[in-house]
Design an enzyme around this catalytic site. Structure first.
Site, PDB file in Angstrom:
ATOM      1  N   ILE A 159       5.898   3.038  -3.546  1.00  0.00           N
ATOM      2  CA  ILE A 159       6.517   2.218  -4.602  1.00  0.00           C
ATOM      3  C   ILE A 159       5.521   1.148  -5.031  1.00  0.00           C
ATOM      4  O   ILE A 159       5.346   0.894  -6.226  1.00  0.00           O
ATOM      5  CB  ILE A 159       7.850   1.591  -4.112  1.00  0.00           C
ATOM      6  CG1 ILE A 159       8.872   2.691  -3.854  1.00  0.00           C
ATOM      7  CG2 ILE A 159       8.394   0.595  -5.138  1.00  0.00           C
ATOM      8  CD1 ILE A 159      10.197   2.220  -3.279  1.00  0.00           C
ATOM      9  N   GLN A 205      10.406 -12.115   7.866  1.00  0.00           N
ATOM     10  CA  GLN A 205      10.064 -12.332   6.452  1.00  0.00           C
ATOM     11  C   GLN A 205      10.941 -13.429   5.839  1.00  0.00           C
ATOM     12  O   GLN A 205      10.457 -14.259   5.075  1.00  0.00           O
ATOM     13  CB  GLN A 205      10.181 -11.021   5.669  1.00  0.00           C
ATOM     14  CG  GLN A 205       9.062 -10.047   6.088  1.00  0.00           C
ATOM     15  CD  GLN A 205       9.053  -8.746   5.317  1.00  0.00           C
ATOM     16  OE1 GLN A 205       9.919  -8.480   4.498  1.00  0.00           O
ATOM     17  NE2 GLN A 205       8.046  -7.927   5.583  1.00  0.00           N
ATOM     18  N   GLY A 216      13.322  -2.364   0.087  1.00  0.00           N
ATOM     19  CA  GLY A 216      13.194  -1.557   1.311  1.00  0.00           C
ATOM     20  C   GLY A 216      14.546  -1.330   1.966  1.00  0.00           C
ATOM     21  O   GLY A 216      15.341  -2.258   2.110  1.00  0.00           O
ATOM     22  N   ASN A 217      14.794  -0.104   2.361  1.00  0.00           N
ATOM     23  CA  ASN A 217      16.115   0.275   2.887  1.00  0.00           C
ATOM     24  C   ASN A 217      16.291   0.035   4.375  1.00  0.00           C
ATOM     25  O   ASN A 217      15.308   0.090   5.104  1.00  0.00           O
ATOM     26  CB  ASN A 217      16.351   1.765   2.593  1.00  0.00           C
ATOM     27  CG  ASN A 217      16.797   1.943   1.167  1.00  0.00           C
ATOM     28  OD1 ASN A 217      17.559   1.164   0.641  1.00  0.00           O
ATOM     29  ND2 ASN A 217      16.293   3.003   0.529  1.00  0.00           N
ATOM     30  N   ASP A 274      20.213   3.188  -8.946  1.00  0.00           N
ATOM     31  CA  ASP A 274      21.452   3.971  -8.967  1.00  0.00           C
ATOM     32  C   ASP A 274      22.119   3.863 -10.343  1.00  0.00           C
ATOM     33  O   ASP A 274      22.639   4.835 -10.873  1.00  0.00           O
ATOM     34  CB  ASP A 274      22.398   3.476  -7.874  1.00  0.00           C
ATOM     35  CG  ASP A 274      21.687   3.369  -6.535  1.00  0.00           C
ATOM     36  OD1 ASP A 274      21.134   4.388  -6.118  1.00  0.00           O
ATOM     37  OD2 ASP A 274      21.642   2.283  -5.959  1.00  0.00           O
ATOM     38  N   ALA A 313       0.828  -1.214   0.000  1.00  0.00           N
ATOM     39  CA  ALA A 313       0.000   0.000   0.000  1.00  0.00           C
ATOM     40  C   ALA A 313       0.858   1.257   0.000  1.00  0.00           C
ATOM     41  O   ALA A 313       0.339   2.373   0.076  1.00  0.00           O
ATOM     42  CB  ALA A 313      -0.930  -0.001   1.212  1.00  0.00           C
ATOM     43  N   HIS A 356      23.732   0.183  -1.478  1.00  0.00           N
ATOM     44  CA  HIS A 356      22.778   1.196  -1.940  1.00  0.00           C
ATOM     45  C   HIS A 356      22.688   2.267  -0.857  1.00  0.00           C
ATOM     46  O   HIS A 356      21.837   2.220   0.028  1.00  0.00           O
ATOM     47  CB  HIS A 356      21.403   0.564  -2.202  1.00  0.00           C
ATOM     48  CG  HIS A 356      20.339   1.611  -2.414  1.00  0.00           C
ATOM     49  ND1 HIS A 356      20.294   2.399  -3.529  1.00  0.00           N
ATOM     50  CD2 HIS A 356      19.314   2.004  -1.638  1.00  0.00           C
ATOM     51  CE1 HIS A 356      19.271   3.232  -3.433  1.00  0.00           C
ATOM     52  NE2 HIS A 356      18.669   3.021  -2.285  1.00  0.00           N
TER      53      HIS A 356
HETATM   54  P1  NAI Z   1       6.152   4.062   1.869  1.00  0.00           P
HETATM   55  O1  NAI Z   1       6.354   4.531   3.271  1.00  0.00           O
HETATM   56  O2  NAI Z   1       5.289   4.837   0.944  1.00  0.00           O
HETATM   57  O3  NAI Z   1       5.574   2.579   1.908  1.00  0.00           O
HETATM   58  C1  NAI Z   1       6.107   1.594   2.709  1.00  0.00           C
HETATM   59  C2  NAI Z   1       4.983   0.625   2.995  1.00  0.00           C
HETATM   60  O4  NAI Z   1       5.546  -0.486   3.689  1.00  0.00           O
HETATM   61  C3  NAI Z   1       3.882   1.209   3.876  1.00  0.00           C
HETATM   62  O5  NAI Z   1       2.635   1.008   3.245  1.00  0.00           O
HETATM   63  C4  NAI Z   1       4.009   0.405   5.163  1.00  0.00           C
HETATM   64  O6  NAI Z   1       2.742   0.187   5.768  1.00  0.00           O
HETATM   65  C5  NAI Z   1       4.609  -0.879   4.648  1.00  0.00           C
HETATM   66  N1  NAI Z   1       5.297  -1.671   5.665  1.00  0.00           N
HETATM   67  C6  NAI Z   1       6.017  -1.235   6.724  1.00  0.00           C
HETATM   68  N2  NAI Z   1       6.431  -2.287   7.457  1.00  0.00           N
HETATM   69  C7  NAI Z   1       5.978  -3.398   6.826  1.00  0.00           C
HETATM   70  C8  NAI Z   1       6.060  -4.769   7.124  1.00  0.00           C
HETATM   71  N3  NAI Z   1       6.683  -5.213   8.227  1.00  0.00           N
HETATM   72  N4  NAI Z   1       5.471  -5.646   6.274  1.00  0.00           N
HETATM   73  C9  NAI Z   1       4.811  -5.219   5.182  1.00  0.00           C
HETATM   74  N5  NAI Z   1       4.680  -3.909   4.879  1.00  0.00           N
HETATM   75  C10 NAI Z   1       5.257  -3.018   5.685  1.00  0.00           C
HETATM   76  O7  NAI Z   1       7.601   3.855   1.272  1.00  0.00           O
HETATM   77  P2  NAI Z   1       8.036   3.712  -0.264  1.00  0.00           P
HETATM   78  O8  NAI Z   1       8.273   5.046  -0.818  1.00  0.00           O
HETATM   79  O9  NAI Z   1       7.102   2.790  -0.950  1.00  0.00           O
HETATM   80  O10 NAI Z   1       9.472   3.032  -0.077  1.00  0.00           O
HETATM   81  C11 NAI Z   1       9.592   1.724   0.433  1.00  0.00           C
HETATM   82  C12 NAI Z   1      11.043   1.432   0.759  1.00  0.00           C
HETATM   83  O11 NAI Z   1      11.829   1.431  -0.429  1.00  0.00           O
HETATM   84  C13 NAI Z   1      11.701   2.439   1.694  1.00  0.00           C
HETATM   85  O12 NAI Z   1      12.495   1.712   2.626  1.00  0.00           O
HETATM   86  C14 NAI Z   1      12.606   3.228   0.775  1.00  0.00           C
HETATM   87  O13 NAI Z   1      13.705   3.779   1.474  1.00  0.00           O
HETATM   88  C15 NAI Z   1      13.033   2.140  -0.174  1.00  0.00           C
HETATM   89  N6  NAI Z   1      13.594   2.615  -1.441  1.00  0.00           N
HETATM   90  C16 NAI Z   1      14.616   1.881  -1.976  1.00  0.00           C
HETATM   91  C17 NAI Z   1      15.188   2.241  -3.163  1.00  0.00           C
HETATM   92  C18 NAI Z   1      16.322   1.458  -3.735  1.00  0.00           C
HETATM   93  O14 NAI Z   1      16.877   1.901  -4.754  1.00  0.00           O
HETATM   94  N7  NAI Z   1      16.729   0.320  -3.199  1.00  0.00           N
HETATM   95  C19 NAI Z   1      14.740   3.443  -3.875  1.00  0.00           C
HETATM   96  C20 NAI Z   1      13.630   4.123  -3.266  1.00  0.00           C
HETATM   97  C21 NAI Z   1      13.085   3.705  -2.071  1.00  0.00           C
END
Ligand code: NAI
Length: 327
Positions: free
Chosen positions: A16, A112, A130-131, A159, A13, A187
C-alpha cells in the site's frame, strides 16, 4: 509558498505504501499547493527495501516534496507530523487465531499511539489502515489520551467505494451517480453497506434496483468478501485501491461534504444509533471542512438493525480481546 506539512506513513515499504507515497508526494493528499515532508516508518528488516522506495520518490522530482525521512525510530518518524497514516501491521498467517493477530498488532499500535502523542504536531490526525484497523485504532487512541478522540479514524472508505461500484454496475450508471452509501461498523466481513439509504441518480437505490434478493445474496457478500476475492485473483491483497481509499478518506475529512452525499469512516462512537460509546465504529459521516458529524435521523429497518448490531458485537469482542492494552 506554504510551510510543508509533515505526513508520517508506517509500513512505508509495503504494497500500500508503494501506491500511497507517490500520491501524497504529488499533491493528491493535501492539495496542489501544499508542500509535504514524508516521514517513512518501517521495521528494521524492511529498511533496505525502504531505501529503494526513497530512491524512487527522489527520482519522481515531485515539486511539492520537500523532504523524506526514512526511519525505524518512532519518535523520529512521528516528529512534527500533522497526519499519521498507520498502514503497517503484521498480516494474519496460517493457523493464527484472530486473538493472536489482535495481540501482535496491539503491541505495535500501543507504542505507535504513545509515540504519536509524544512527538506529533498539535494538530495531528491519524488514519489507521493496517488491519484489524478499527481495533488497532482503538488501541492507539487509548494509548494517546492527550489527543482528542475526534482526531482518530479507521478506514472503511475502500468498502464504500467497492459498494458504490457494485451498485453502479448493476444499475448501468456511472459511479458518480451513486451517493449516500455508507458502511456501518467494522472493516471486516461483518461490515454493513446500508443500501436502503443509498441513492442512484437522485432516487432511492431500492427504487432503481428493485431485486431484493440481489442485494442480500450478491451485493452484500460481494462487498464483504471483495478483499478475499482480490487476494485469490492477484495472490496479494488489494493495494492500489486501498491507497486510493486512504487518499479519499483524508479528502472527505478535510473538505465539505456535498449536501446530497455522505462518506464512511470509523470514528470513536459517542453512542450514536445505540452503539457502545468508545468503539471505533464506521458511520455515515459529513464534514464541514473542519469538524465531522455522524448523520443523524437515519431510519434503520429490522434487517439493517440486525446487521448494525452484528458488526458492533464483533467490535465488542475484539475490544474484549485487547482489554489489557487499553489503559
Ligand atoms: P505489506 O505486507 O505489503 O506491507 C506492510 C508493511 O508494514 C511491511 O513493509 C512491513 O515491514 C511493515 N510493518 C510491519 N510492522 C510494522 C511496524 N511495527 N511499524 C512499521 N511498519 C511495519 O501489506 P500491505 O498490503 O501494504 O497492507 C498493509 C495493511 O493494510 C495490512 O494490515 C492490510 O490488511 C491492511 N489493509 C487494509 C485495508 C482497509 O480497507 N482498511 C485494505 C487493504 C489492506
Amino acid at each position: 509558498m506554504k510551510n510543508p506539512v509533515h505526513v508520517a506513513v508506517t509500513g512505508a515499504a509495503g504494497q500500500i505504501g508503494y501506491s500511497l507515497l507517490v500520491r501524497i508526494a504529488s499533491g493528491q493528499l493535501l492539495g496542489p499547493d501544499q508542500p509535504v515532508v514524508l516521514r517513512l516508518i518501517e521495521i528494521e528488516p524492511a529498511m533496505g527495501a525502504l531505501e529503494g522506495v526513497v530512491m524512487e520518490l527522489q527520482d519522481c522530482a515531485f515539486p511539492l516534496l520537500k523532504g523524506i525521512v526514512p526511519t525505524c525510530d518512532l519518535a523520529e518518524g512521528f516528529n512534527n507530523a500533522s497526519w499519521a497514516m498507520l498502514v503497517g501491521s503484521v498480516p494474519r498467517k496460517a493457523g493464527m487465531e484472530r486473538k493472536d493477530l489482535l495481540g501482535i498488532n496491539g503491541k505495535i499500535f500501543t507504542s505507535q499511539g504513545k509515540a504519536i502523542q509524544e512527538n506529533a504536531a498539535s494538530d495531528i490526525r491519524t488514519l489507521v489502515v493496517g488491519n484489524p484497523c478499527n481495533t488497532n485504532c482503538l488501541i492507539a487512541m487509548n494509548n494517546a489520551p492527550d489527543i482528542p478522540k475526534d482526531r482518530w479514524f479507521a478506514m472503511t472508505k475502500l468498502d464504500e467505494n467497492r459498494a458504490k461500484t457494485q451498485l453502479a454496475i448493476k444499475a448501468g450508471v456511472d459511479t458518480t451517480e451513486v451517493k449516500n452509501l455508507a458502511i456501518w461498523g467494522n472493516h471486516s466481513s461483518t461490515m454493513y453497506p446500508n443500501y436502503f439509504d443509498a441513492t442512484i441518480g437522485g432516487k432511492a437505490a431500492t427504487d432503481v434496483i428493485t431485486d431484493e434478493a440481489w442485494y442480500k445474496d450478491d451485493f452484500i457478500p460481494t462487498v464483504q468478501q471483495r478483499g478475499a476475492a482480490i487476494i485469490k485473483a492477484r495472490g496479494l491483497s488489494s493495494a492500489a485501491s486501498a491507497a486510493n481509499a486512504a487518499i479519499d478518506t483524508v479528502a472527505n475529512i478535510v473538505r465539505k461534504t456535498p449536501s446530497d452525499d455522505v462518506f464512511s469512516v470509523a470514528i470513536c462512537s459517542q453512542g450514536e444509533y445505540g452503539i457502545e460509546p468508545g468503539l471505533m465504529y464506521s458511520y455515515p459521516m459529513k464534514s464541514d471542512g473542519e469538524k465531522l458529524s455522524v448523520v443523524e435521523g437515519i431510519e434503520l429497518n429490522a434487517f439493517s438493525k440486525e446487521k448494525v448490531v452484528a458488526t458492533e458485537n464483533e467490535l465488542k469482542e475484539e475490544k474484549a480481546m485487547v482489554a489489557d492494552l487499553l489503559p
